[in-house]
Design an enzyme around this catalytic site. Structure first.
Site, PDB file in Angstrom:
ATOM      1  CE1 TYR A 113      -0.615   1.321   7.327  1.00 58.30           C
ATOM      2  CE2 TYR A 113       0.957   2.059   5.479  1.00 58.30           C
ATOM      3  CZ  TYR A 113       0.424   1.053   6.534  1.00 58.30           C
ATOM      4  OH  TYR A 113       1.235  -0.103   6.567  1.00 58.30           O
ATOM      5  CE  LYS A 136       2.710   1.238   9.215  1.00 56.66           C
ATOM      6  NZ  LYS A 136       2.897  -0.112  10.268  1.00 56.66           N
ATOM      7  N   PRO A 176      10.930  -2.186   6.285  1.00 58.02           N
ATOM      8  CG  PRO A 176       9.200  -3.839   6.663  1.00 58.02           C
ATOM      9  CD  PRO A 176       9.859  -2.998   7.321  1.00 58.02           C
ATOM     10  CB  VAL A 203       6.617  -7.229   2.569  1.00 59.79           C
ATOM     11  CG1 VAL A 203       6.991  -8.653   2.965  1.00 59.79           C
ATOM     12  CG2 VAL A 203       7.205  -6.370   3.642  1.00 59.79           C
ATOM     13  CB  SER A 260       3.186  -6.090  -0.805  1.00 61.48           C
ATOM     14  OG  SER A 260       3.422  -5.115   0.281  1.00 61.48           O
ATOM     15  CG  PHE A 277       9.395  -5.088  -4.877  1.00 61.04           C
ATOM     16  CD1 PHE A 277       7.822  -5.185  -4.490  1.00 61.04           C
ATOM     17  CD2 PHE A 277       9.161  -5.012  -6.330  1.00 61.04           C
ATOM     18  CE1 PHE A 277       6.771  -4.988  -4.973  1.00 61.04           C
ATOM     19  CE2 PHE A 277       8.208  -4.798  -7.204  1.00 61.04           C
ATOM     20  CZ  PHE A 277       6.886  -4.627  -6.472  1.00 61.04           C
TER      21      PHE A 277
END
Length: 219
Positions: free
Chosen positions: A62, A66, A89, A92, A104, A123
């Site tokens: 992962y 990204k 972010p 989230v 999340s 967060f």
């Protein structure tokens, strides 16, 4: 890329009152001014230069995905003379639109269920992420990376806030400490973002989890 842009902003519009003119969006992109890319939970790509992508036999695919996705976007933007804007972010949280749990929301559910961890969390409210999409698009000076983190917090502090919001929760207590690091809000706030208080985000997240029958408060 245009399809991804439309998908991201259509999702943003579900959380935000302001309407976005998609025809103007098409025009702006076709003129080669800006391209917007959201990297969900992209603290993993931000941190990837700090930690090996594969360590102790654990394949962090992962993280790799990204990191490589952003690398490709930067290369494409440079080759085509595009001003690239990327929104990064953290975790989230906030009210759920979908009927299933995302990463999340599962994290918050785990904490509510009494899991013990010693990590820090970064967060951001989903409504702030939605607002950032629109503000970044509408601001002609927007450029580069924007890290969207409203609050950095430890696991124990997170437990404390949840217990304050819902006193019936019987959460385990672990030693308090300061977060390992803080994330600057300065560049994100230059877009006009005013991050929602964490207490509001957490309460709305828990209420949403209860409304969708993922969680029940103990009596």
């Amino acid at each position: 890329m245009l399809q991804l842009l439309h998908q991201n902003l259509q999702q943003a519009r579900q959380y935000m009152a302001p309407q976005v003119n998609l025809n103007q969006m098409d025009l702006k992109l076709k003129e080669g001014f800006s391209l917007y890319l959201l990297q969900p939970h992209s603290h993993v790509s931000i941190a990837s230069h700090l930690l090996p992508l594969a360590e102790a036999g654990q394949k962090r695919w992962y993280w790799v995905a990204k990191t490589l996705a952003e690398k490709a976007a930067w290369e494409y933007a440079q080759e085509n003379g595009i001003n690239l804007v990327i929104l990064h972010p953290g975790f989230v949280i906030g009210p759920l639109l979908q009927p299933t749990l995302n990463t999340s929301s599962q994290l918050i559910l785990n904490v509510l269920s009494g899991s013990q961890d010693f990590r820090d969390y970064q967060f951001v409210d989903v409504r702030d992420v939605a607002s950032a999409h629109i503000l970044a698009f509408e601001n002609p000076s927007a450029t580069g990376r924007y890290i969207l983190v409203g609050t950095s917090i430890t696991h124990s502090h997170l437990q404390h806030i949840l217990h304050e919001l819902y006193p019936s929760l019987n959460l385990p207590t672990i030693g308090e400490r300061n977060p390992t690091f803080q994330v600057s809000k300065k560049k994100a706030e230059s877009l006009g973002i005013k991050f929602m208080p964490l207490e509001v985000s957490l309460k709305d997240t828990v209420e949403s989890l209860m409304q969708k029958n993922f969680f029940k408060l103990p009596k």
